[in-house]
Design an enzyme around this catalytic site. Structure first.
Site, mmCIF file in Angstrom:
data_model
loop_
_atom_site.group_PDB
_atom_site.id
_atom_site.type_symbol
_atom_site.label_atom_id
_atom_site.label_comp_id
_atom_site.label_asym_id
_atom_site.label_seq_id
_atom_site.Cartn_x
_atom_site.Cartn_y
_atom_site.Cartn_z
ATOM 1 N NE ARG A 94 -9.489 -6.208 4.578
ATOM 2 C CZ ARG A 94 -8.073 -5.650 4.868
ATOM 3 N NH1 ARG A 94 -7.967 -5.011 3.661
ATOM 4 N NH2 ARG A 94 -7.596 -5.730 5.545
ATOM 5 C CB VAL A 95 -13.921 -1.482 4.405
ATOM 6 C CG1 VAL A 95 -12.668 -0.146 4.542
ATOM 7 C CG2 VAL A 95 -14.131 -1.384 3.091
ATOM 8 N N GLY A 96 -10.195 -2.479 5.070
ATOM 9 C CA GLY A 96 -9.135 -2.503 5.544
ATOM 10 C C GLY A 96 -9.110 -1.107 6.509
ATOM 11 C CB THR A 138 -1.202 0.098 1.414
ATOM 12 O OG1 THR A 138 -1.313 -0.523 1.223
ATOM 13 C CG2 THR A 138 -2.022 0.926 1.968
ATOM 14 N N GLY A 190 -4.314 -4.281 8.033
ATOM 15 C CA GLY A 190 -5.155 -3.857 8.202
ATOM 16 C C GLY A 190 -5.977 -3.422 9.541
ATOM 17 C CB THR A 203 2.388 0.244 4.655
ATOM 18 O OG1 THR A 203 1.807 -1.495 3.509
ATOM 19 C CG2 THR A 203 3.457 -0.234 5.641
ATOM 20 N N GLY A 204 0.575 -2.187 5.789
ATOM 21 C CA GLY A 204 0.926 -4.197 6.722
ATOM 22 C C GLY A 204 -0.772 -4.746 6.825
#
Ligand code: SD4
Length: 344
Positions: free
Chosen positions: A236-238, A208, A262, A259-260
Site C-alpha cells: 500500500r502506498v499513501g 507524518t 492518505g 497528513t492523515g
C-alpha cells in the site's frame, strides 16, 4: 440541507443499513440513492476570484511543519538557512532530523510496519523551480526524502518505487539499514494478536511530517516523509509520496502538504487543490478549509482524519483539519510556535 446535516443524515442512513444487517454493497446503493435526491454535494465555501501570482517576499524566511516534531524539523531547517542553504535545503535538513528519530512511530526508523511486519517508507519533495522527486514503498533506507531529492536532481524521473528505489539508493552509496526497532516490532506483535488484518483507519494515529519552507530569497520548497498508515496492506502506498496529493508546491503561489488518511487525500488530490485555491485568491487558511470541506462532502459517511497545512510565497500560513488534534510548527525570524489547527 446544510453540509453538516447532509453528512450526518447520510452517516445515519449508512449506520442504520449496517445495523439492519444489509450487505455493504446494498448499504452503499442506499446511500447513493439518497445522495441523488439531495442537492449537489459540494458547493464551495466562498466565491473564488482569479489571481495567478502571489508576489514573493524576501527576507521573511518561514517554515511550517506538521505535528509537534515540526519544532525540531524547523529548527534544523533554519540552521541550514543560516549556513547558506536554500528552501530545499531547509526541507531536507528538517526531514532528516525526524526520519532519524527512532522514537517517532510514523516516520523513518521506528515507523510502524505494515501488517506483514515490513517498514515501507514514502517521501517526496518539490523545489522552488517546480521540480519534483519521490520514492515510495522503499525499505531499508534511513532518509527517504534525501533519496527523493536525488531522484529529482540526478535522474530524468519523478518517482522510483520499491526495489528500484532501493537499487538506486545502493548505486548512490546509501547503506541499507534495519528500520524496524524493538519498540515498533513489539507494537506490531501486539497488534497481530488482536487484529483482523484490516488496515487500521484511526483518526488519532497520524503524524507524518509535511514541511514547507520559504527562504529569504523568496524561494519556496516542500517535502513530505512517512512510514504511512500503520499495519497497512503490504504494498500500500499513501498520499505522502504522490505529487499533488501529499505535497504540492507552485513557485508562483505557495505550497501545501497533507497528513492523515492518505486515501481521502488522494481521491481529492488535496495539496494541489489547496494551492490552486490559493491561486484563485483564497488565503492559505481558506484554501485548507475548502480542501477539508471537499473531503467531507465526498466522503460524508466516513469518520477519518485529514489535516492540511499551507504556506504562500508571501509568507502567509494556514492549517485546517477534519477533527480536533492536528497541530503544526511555525518558525520565522521572530521565533517558533506550535499552533493548534482549526477543525471541522
Ligand atoms: C498515509 N498520509 O500514508 C499518510 C499517513 C499520515 O500522519 O499522514 N500519517 O496515508
Amino acid at each position: 440541507m446544510g453540509n453538516s446535516n447532509r453528512r450526518s443524515f447520510l452517516r445515519n442512513l449508512a449506520a442504520t443499513g449496517a445495523a439492519m444487517g444489509l450487505a455493504p454493497w446494498s448499504v452503499r446503493n442506499m446511500v447513493h440513492a439518497a445522495e441523488d435526491n439531495l442537492e449537489p454535494a459540494c458547493q464551495p465555501l466562498s466565491e473564488a476570484n482569479h489571481e495567478a501570482f502571489i508576489a514573493p517576499v524576501k527576507g521573511m524566511a518561514t517554515m511550517v511543519s506538521t505535528w509537534n516534531h515540526g519544532i525540531e524539523a524547523n529548527a534544523a531547517g533554519f540552521l541550514a538557512l543560516t549556513q547558506g542553504g536554500t528552501a530545499m535545503d531547509m526541507i531536507e535538513a528538517g526531514a532528516r532530523v525526524v526520519e532519524a528519530d527512532a522514537t517517532g512511530l510514523s516516520v523513518g526508523i521506528g515507523g510502524l510496519p505494515d501488517r506483514d511486519g515490513h517498514v515501507t517508507l514514502d517521501a517526496c519533495c518539490m523545489d522552488h523551480t517546480g521540480n519534483a522527486g519521490a520514492v515510495c514503498f522503499v525499505q531499508g533506507v534511513l532518509h527517504p526524502l534525501s533519496l527523493a531529492r536525488k531522484v529529482m536532481e540526478d535522474t530524468p524521473h519523478v518517482m522510483l518505487a520499491g526495489a528500484g528505489a532501493e537499487q538506486f539508493a545502493r548505486e548512490i552509496g546509501v547503506d541499507r539499514i534495519e528500520l524496524l526497532t524493538d519498540v515498533s516490532r513489539r507494537a506490531w506483535e501486539t497488534w497481530r494478536q488482536t487484529s483482523n488484518y484490516a488496515p487500521v483507519i484511526n483518526i488519532e494515529n497520524h503524524d507524518t511530517i509535511g514541511l514547507l519552507a520559504l527562504d529569504d530569497e523568496g524561494r519556496i520548497a516542500g517535502g513530505c516523509t512517512t512510514s504511512g498508515l500503520a499495519y497497512k496492506m503490504h504494498g500500500r502506498v499513501g498520499d505522502s509520496p504522490i505529487i499533488g496529493a501529499g505535497l504540492f508546491v507552485d513557485p508562483d503561489i505557495g505550497g501545501a502538504t497533507a497528513t492523515g488518511l492518505g486515501e481521502a487525500v488522494m481521491k481529492t488530490v488535496g495539496s494541489f487543490l489547496v494551492v490552486e485555491l490559493m491561486r484563485q485568491g483564497q488565503s492559505p487558511q481558506q484554501a485548507c478549509e475548502e480542501a477539508v470541506h471537499r473531503i467531507m462532502c465526498r466522503m460524508p459517511t466516513q469518520d477519518l482524519q485529514v489535516g492540511y497545512l499551507a504556506l504562500s510565497t508571501s509568507a502567509e500560513t494556514g492549517g485546517h483539519a477534519i477533527h480536533e488534534g492536528f497541530n503544526y510548527a511555525l518558525t520565522n525570524h521572530a521565533g517558533a510556535s506550535l499552533i493548534d489547527a482549526t477543525f471541522g
